[in-house]
Design a protein around this motif. Structure first.
Motif, PDB file in Angstrom:
ATOM      1  N   LEU A  94       0.826  -1.209   0.000  1.00 55.75           N
ATOM      2  CA  LEU A  94       0.000   0.000   0.000  1.00 55.75           C
ATOM      3  C   LEU A  94       0.860   1.259   0.000  1.00 55.75           C
ATOM      4  N   ALA A  95       2.040   1.185   0.601  1.00 59.21           N
ATOM      5  CA  ALA A  95       2.926   2.349   0.655  1.00 59.21           C
ATOM      6  C   ALA A  95       3.461   2.724  -0.719  1.00 59.21           C
ATOM      7  N   ARG A  96       3.349   1.821  -1.684  1.00 58.90           N
ATOM      8  CA  ARG A  96       3.807   2.109  -3.043  1.00 58.90           C
ATOM      9  C   ARG A  96       2.824   2.984  -3.827  1.00 58.90           C
ATOM     10  N   ILE A  97       1.598   3.125  -3.341  1.00 60.09           N
ATOM     11  CA  ILE A  97       0.571   3.859  -4.086  1.00 60.09           C
ATOM     12  C   ILE A  97       0.915   5.343  -4.121  1.00 60.09           C
ATOM     13  N   PRO A  98       0.913   5.971  -5.293  1.00 56.55           N
ATOM     14  CA  PRO A  98       1.224   7.405  -5.374  1.00 56.55           C
ATOM     15  C   PRO A  98       0.192   8.253  -4.642  1.00 56.55           C
ATOM     16  N   ALA A  99       0.622   9.407  -4.184  1.00 55.21           N
ATOM     17  CA  ALA A  99      -0.267  10.287  -3.422  1.00 55.21           C
ATOM     18  C   ALA A  99      -1.455  10.756  -4.257  1.00 55.21           C
ATOM     19  N   HIS A 100      -1.292  10.852  -5.587  1.00 51.35           N
ATOM     20  CA  HIS A 100      -2.361  11.380  -6.433  1.00 51.35           C
ATOM     21  C   HIS A 100      -3.402  10.317  -6.783  1.00 51.35           C
ATOM     22  N   ALA A 101      -3.135   9.051  -6.487  1.00 57.17           N
ATOM     23  CA  ALA A 101      -3.988   7.963  -6.967  1.00 57.17           C
ATOM     24  C   ALA A 101      -5.340   7.940  -6.257  1.00 57.17           C
ATOM     25  N   ARG A 102      -6.361   7.606  -7.017  1.00 61.10           N
ATOM     26  CA  ARG A 102      -7.695   7.336  -6.479  1.00 61.10           C
ATOM     27  C   ARG A 102      -7.682   5.921  -5.902  1.00 61.10           C
ATOM     28  N   ILE A 103      -8.285   5.749  -4.733  1.00 62.26           N
ATOM     29  CA  ILE A 103      -8.281   4.436  -4.071  1.00 62.26           C
ATOM     30  C   ILE A 103      -9.714   3.957  -3.908  1.00 62.26           C
ATOM     31  N   MET A 104      -9.948   2.691  -4.261  1.00 56.66           N
ATOM     32  CA  MET A 104     -11.292   2.111  -4.201  1.00 56.66           C
ATOM     33  C   MET A 104     -11.233   0.750  -3.524  1.00 56.66           C
ATOM     34  N   SER A 105     -12.370   0.338  -2.975  1.00 55.39           N
ATOM     35  CA  SER A 105     -12.489  -1.030  -2.451  1.00 55.39           C
ATOM     36  C   SER A 105     -13.818  -1.611  -2.879  1.00 55.39           C
ATOM     37  N   ILE A 106     -13.833  -2.927  -2.983  1.00 54.45           N
ATOM     38  CA  ILE A 106     -15.060  -3.666  -3.260  1.00 54.45           C
ATOM     39  C   ILE A 106     -15.322  -4.586  -2.075  1.00 54.45           C
ATOM     40  N   CYS A 107     -16.547  -4.545  -1.570  1.00 53.25           N
ATOM     41  CA  CYS A 107     -16.967  -5.461  -0.504  1.00 53.25           C
ATOM     42  C   CYS A 107     -16.030  -5.358   0.709  1.00 53.25           C
ATOM     43  N   THR A 108     -15.475  -6.486   1.174  1.00 51.23           N
ATOM     44  CA  THR A 108     -14.640  -6.483   2.376  1.00 51.23           C
ATOM     45  C   THR A 108     -13.241  -5.942   2.128  1.00 51.23           C
ATOM     46  N   GLY A 109     -12.945  -5.506   0.909  1.00 51.04           N
ATOM     47  CA  GLY A 109     -11.705  -4.773   0.682  1.00 51.04           C
ATOM     48  C   GLY A 109     -11.640  -3.515   1.533  1.00 51.04           C
ATOM     49  N   ALA A 110     -12.805  -3.021   1.969  1.00 52.08           N
ATOM     50  CA  ALA A 110     -12.842  -1.834   2.843  1.00 52.08           C
ATOM     51  C   ALA A 110     -12.121  -2.093   4.166  1.00 52.08           C
ATOM     52  N   PHE A 111     -12.077  -3.349   4.627  1.00 52.90           N
ATOM     53  CA  PHE A 111     -11.349  -3.670   5.860  1.00 52.90           C
ATOM     54  C   PHE A 111      -9.864  -3.358   5.691  1.00 52.90           C
ATOM     55  N   VAL A 112      -9.325  -3.614   4.511  1.00 49.46           N
ATOM     56  CA  VAL A 112      -7.914  -3.327   4.255  1.00 49.46           C
ATOM     57  C   VAL A 112      -7.661  -1.824   4.284  1.00 49.46           C
TER      58      VAL A 112
END
Length: 317
Positions: A94-112
């Protein structure tokens, strides 16, 4: 192209994993794809997928650094799902994700996302069956399990399973307009927009069999959005008492009749703003929202922009 990276966290829910590449890959304009979709894991090993199989993904976590949008599908990973902790290898990914990126989750991905602190102080949703556990683990998140998805600017979450389709289509619609989203929905053979929220799928006693259905009345109302329809008009068309109609309508859609009508009128107004040059007051009248001021109020409440700003962004006329 806009690069979408799907981060599979073992044990990933197979259905959720396959939603983003299918839906986003179906979004085209003038025959050209609009999204470059890549799947990766937290490392280079095969990923365990729910219900008895594993998959070797084409990319490792390094591709996250190139993402414009990152999506975390549903997962049964122990730490975020059981005690609110984030495994070191997942935190590193997760630390690799750029600051500008949009982040989404599906279902229980929200727990992450919640375990990573990404959802702190934000509205979010997840599968209704896991809402109570989510609240226990992540009290700083404003959870709403009654909706299909939540768009909180650069962080978006969807409810259970198929709600991931709704969220992906919403993102395509926000990025490229309704025409592109509708085309993608048609290719995937799914509705471009589903009425109501997740609450309509929560287990509840079945309506009485002689209550009938409100589907025909909803279709009738969609052809008459400009008319001053009230609850009594809808109940009369359905040949039900107002009380019975209201109960059945909420059971089928998860919304009150008034809220549903407002939602459909806003959707129609958005369509008119995108596809016609009608003046704003005419758009308001034809969508049943009355005046330009009323349209402005409803549109701002729904998506946070004025009619003119929306037209400048999404107009195809």
């Amino acid at each position: 192209m806009h690069r979408v990276v799907v981060l599979a966290v073992s044990e990933v829910i197979g259905y959720d994993l396959n939603i983003p590449p299918q839906v986003f890959a179906s979004a085209e304009q003038d025959g050209k794809p609009l999204y470059d979709v890549r799947l990766c894991g937290v490392d280079d090993r095969p990923i365990r997928v729910s219900y008895g199989y594993s998959a070797q993904l084409a990319h490792g976590p390094e591709v996250l650094a190139e993402a414009d949008t990152v999506i975390v599908p549903g997962t049964r990973v122990a730490g975020p799902r059981q005690d609110g902790t984030l495994p070191p290898e997942l935190a590193a990914a997760l630390a690799r994700i750029p600051a500008h990126a949009r982040i989404m989750s599906i279902c229980t991905g929200a727990f992450v996302l919640a375990a990573a602190g990404i959802l702190d102080g934000r509205r979010a949703t997840t599968h209704w069956a896991h809402a109570e556990r989510f609240r226990q683990l992540y009290p700083r998140v404003e959870l709403d399990e009654n909706v299909l998805f939540v768009d909180d600017r650069d962080v978006l979450t969807s409810a259970g399973l198929a709600a991931g389709v709704d969220l992906c289509l919403h993102v395509i619609r926000s990025d490229h307009g309704s025409a592109v989203a509708n085309q993608a929905a048609r290719y995937c053979v799914v509705p471009p927009w589903r009425d109501g929220g997740q609450s309509q799928f929560i287990d509840r006693p079945l309506p009485e069999p002689d209550d009938g259905s409100t589907a025909a009345t909803r279709a009738w109302a969609l052809e008459r959005l400009a008319d001053p329809l009230g609850l009594e008009d809808l109940a009369r068309h359905a040949r039900m008492s107002v009380r019975t109609f209201s109960r059945r309508f909420r059971a089928e859609t998860g919304l009150s009749a008034r809220a549903w009508l407002n939602q459909q009128r806003v959707l129609h107004a958005r369509h008119l703003l995108e596809t016609t040059n009608l003046p704003v007051d005419r758009v308001a009248a034809e969508s049943g929202l009355g005046t330009a001021a009323s349209l402005r109020q409803h549109l701002n409440a729904a998506i946070g922009v004025s009619p003119l700003a929306y037209r400048r962004t999404f107009s195809r006329s």
